[in-house]
Design an enzyme around this catalytic site. Structure first.
Site, PDB file in Angstrom:
ATOM      1  N   LYS A  13       1.040  -1.114  -0.005  1.00  0.00           N
ATOM      2  CA  LYS A  13       0.149   0.096   0.028  1.00  0.00           C
ATOM      3  C   LYS A  13       0.847   1.192  -0.069  1.00  0.00           C
ATOM      4  CE  LYS A  13      -2.357  -0.975   3.833  1.00  0.00           C
ATOM      5  NZ  LYS A  13      -1.452  -2.260   4.438  1.00  0.00           N
ATOM      6  N   ARG A  88      -9.478   0.353   9.106  1.00  0.00           N
ATOM      7  CA  ARG A  88      -9.013  -0.909   9.229  1.00  0.00           C
ATOM      8  C   ARG A  88     -10.034  -1.937  10.140  1.00  0.00           C
ATOM      9  NH1 ARG A  88      -3.025   0.064   9.371  1.00  0.00           N
ATOM     10  NH2 ARG A  88      -2.048  -1.930   9.779  1.00  0.00           N
ATOM     11  N   ARG A 127      11.676  -6.648   4.923  1.00  0.00           N
ATOM     12  CA  ARG A 127      11.708  -5.144   4.560  1.00  0.00           C
ATOM     13  C   ARG A 127      12.416  -4.594   5.374  1.00  0.00           C
ATOM     14  NH1 ARG A 127       5.635  -2.457   4.744  1.00  0.00           N
ATOM     15  NH2 ARG A 127       5.740  -2.566   6.949  1.00  0.00           N
ATOM     16  N   ARG A 159      11.559  -2.451  10.933  1.00  0.00           N
ATOM     17  CA  ARG A 159      10.832  -2.054  11.852  1.00  0.00           C
ATOM     18  C   ARG A 159      10.621  -3.078  12.935  1.00  0.00           C
ATOM     19  NH1 ARG A 159       5.837   0.146   8.259  1.00  0.00           N
ATOM     20  NH2 ARG A 159       4.751  -1.020  10.025  1.00  0.00           N
ATOM     21  N   ARG A 170      -0.149  -9.614  13.202  1.00  0.00           N
ATOM     22  CA  ARG A 170      -0.615  -8.520  12.410  1.00  0.00           C
ATOM     23  C   ARG A 170      -1.491  -9.087  11.075  1.00  0.00           C
ATOM     24  NH1 ARG A 170       4.210  -5.342  10.376  1.00  0.00           N
ATOM     25  NH2 ARG A 170       2.537  -3.735   9.357  1.00  0.00           N
TER      26      ARG A 170
HETATM   27  P1  AMP Z   1       1.034  -0.034   9.462  1.00  0.00           P
HETATM   28  O1  AMP Z   1       2.269   0.806   9.088  1.00  0.00           O
HETATM   29  O2  AMP Z   1      -0.181   0.836   8.343  1.00  0.00           O
HETATM   30  O3  AMP Z   1       1.001  -1.387   9.122  1.00  0.00           O
HETATM   31  O4  AMP Z   1       0.644   0.631  10.818  1.00  0.00           O
HETATM   32  C1  AMP Z   1       1.515  -0.073  11.958  1.00  0.00           C
HETATM   33  C2  AMP Z   1       0.590  -0.242  13.276  1.00  0.00           C
HETATM   34  O5  AMP Z   1       0.036   1.062  13.550  1.00  0.00           O
HETATM   35  C3  AMP Z   1      -0.351  -1.089  13.099  1.00  0.00           C
HETATM   36  O6  AMP Z   1      -0.049  -2.447  13.462  1.00  0.00           O
HETATM   37  C4  AMP Z   1      -1.429  -0.667  14.089  1.00  0.00           C
HETATM   38  O7  AMP Z   1      -0.950  -0.916  15.395  1.00  0.00           O
HETATM   39  C5  AMP Z   1      -1.374   0.921  14.050  1.00  0.00           C
HETATM   40  N1  AMP Z   1      -2.304   1.612  13.158  1.00  0.00           N
HETATM   41  C6  AMP Z   1      -2.059   1.982  11.894  1.00  0.00           C
HETATM   42  N2  AMP Z   1      -3.401   2.363  11.448  1.00  0.00           N
HETATM   43  C7  AMP Z   1      -4.372   1.905  12.243  1.00  0.00           C
HETATM   44  C8  AMP Z   1      -5.674   2.085  12.306  1.00  0.00           C
HETATM   45  N3  AMP Z   1      -6.362   2.372  11.448  1.00  0.00           N
HETATM   46  N4  AMP Z   1      -6.377   1.567  13.301  1.00  0.00           N
HETATM   47  C9  AMP Z   1      -5.799   0.950  14.264  1.00  0.00           C
HETATM   48  N5  AMP Z   1      -4.383   0.626  14.347  1.00  0.00           N
HETATM   49  C10 AMP Z   1      -3.774   1.364  13.422  1.00  0.00           C
END
Ligand code: AMP
Length: 215
Positions: A13, A88, A127, A159, A170
């Site tokens: 994404k 989400r 990654r 990360r 996740r």
């Molecule tokens: P990402 O980089 O989008 O994978 O986000 C990393 C982490 O941020 C996720 O595993 C969640 O803990 C938190 N996070 C990001 N976006 C959301 C969302 N829309 N709702 C809840 N938690 C989020």
């Protein structure tokens, strides 16, 4: 263009958002990036989010929705946006729909990046992110895997949530809490599915084709 990019963690994404942002000159809003920036700046929001992020769990809806409504009210969003990692959950999608409706707006499309879990585990555990320019790289795709950013020479790091046990959690969270959004958006005629299992350039070609016709 007002778009939501939907897909499991690691589906690409962020990479596609960077390409689309170049083309459409619209705001790229990644909720994960906003949380990581807050964490780096040690804000109360960052500290609260950390306990969830470390486990690969979702930050509570109310916290995310408050943050997103403030971000969506900034001036650069007027020309369109790419939401990456939001919504989400179904309550987050309901919130977004209502938020836009109150301004007489709506989404143009939701892109679903479809990909197999095992491909994702391999992709995510390889990654790396650049500490200086924020570029995202995959060790498997690099000619000579190294800890140095091929674009700017900065340090590449992994990360915390890209370690295998956290990745698996996740993915579980994605299937349980985010996947219901697929039928939610399908019912509204907004869903466009893209096969996300190849290299970024090939996926970008599919993204552009999928968006043909979305205003
Ligand atoms: P990402 O980089 O989008 O994978 O986000 C990393 C982490 O941020 C996720 O595993 C969640 O803990 C938190 N996070 C990001 N976006 C959301 C969302 N829309 N709702 C809840 N938690 C989020």
């Amino acid at each position: 263009m007002r778009l939501v990019l939907l897909g499991a963690p690691g589906a690409g994404k962020g990479t596609q958002a960077a390409l689309l942002k170049e083309r459409d000159k619209c705001a790229h809003i990644s909720t994960g990036d906003i949380f990581r920036q807050n964490l780096k700046d040690q804000t109360p929001l960052g500290m609260e989010a950390k306990q969830y992020m470390d486990k690969g769990a979702l930050v509570p809806d109310e916290v995310v929705m408050k943050m997103v409504s403030s971000r969506l009210s900034e001036p650069d969003v007027a020309g369109g946006f790419l939401l990456d990692g939001f919504p989400r959950t179904v309550p987050q999608a309901e919130f977004l729909e209502k938020f836009l409706k109150e301004q007489g707006k709506a989404l143009d499309a939701v892109l679903l990046f479809a990909i197999d879990d095992e491909v994702l585990v391999r992709r995510l555990s390889n990654r790396r992110t650049c500490r200086s320019c924020g570029g995202i790289f995959n060790l498997l795709a690099m000619e000579k895997p190294s800890a140095v950013c091929p674009s700017c020479g900065g340090e590449l790091f992994q990360r915390d949530d890209d370690h295998e046990a956290v990745i698996r959690n996740r993915l579980k969270v994605f299937h349980e809490q985010t996947e219901p959004l697929v039928s939610w958006y399908k019912d509204r005629g907004l869903l466009r599915e893209v096969d996300a299992s190849d290299a970024p350039e090939a996926i970008y070609g599919r993204v552009k084709a999928a968006l043909n016709g979305a205003s």
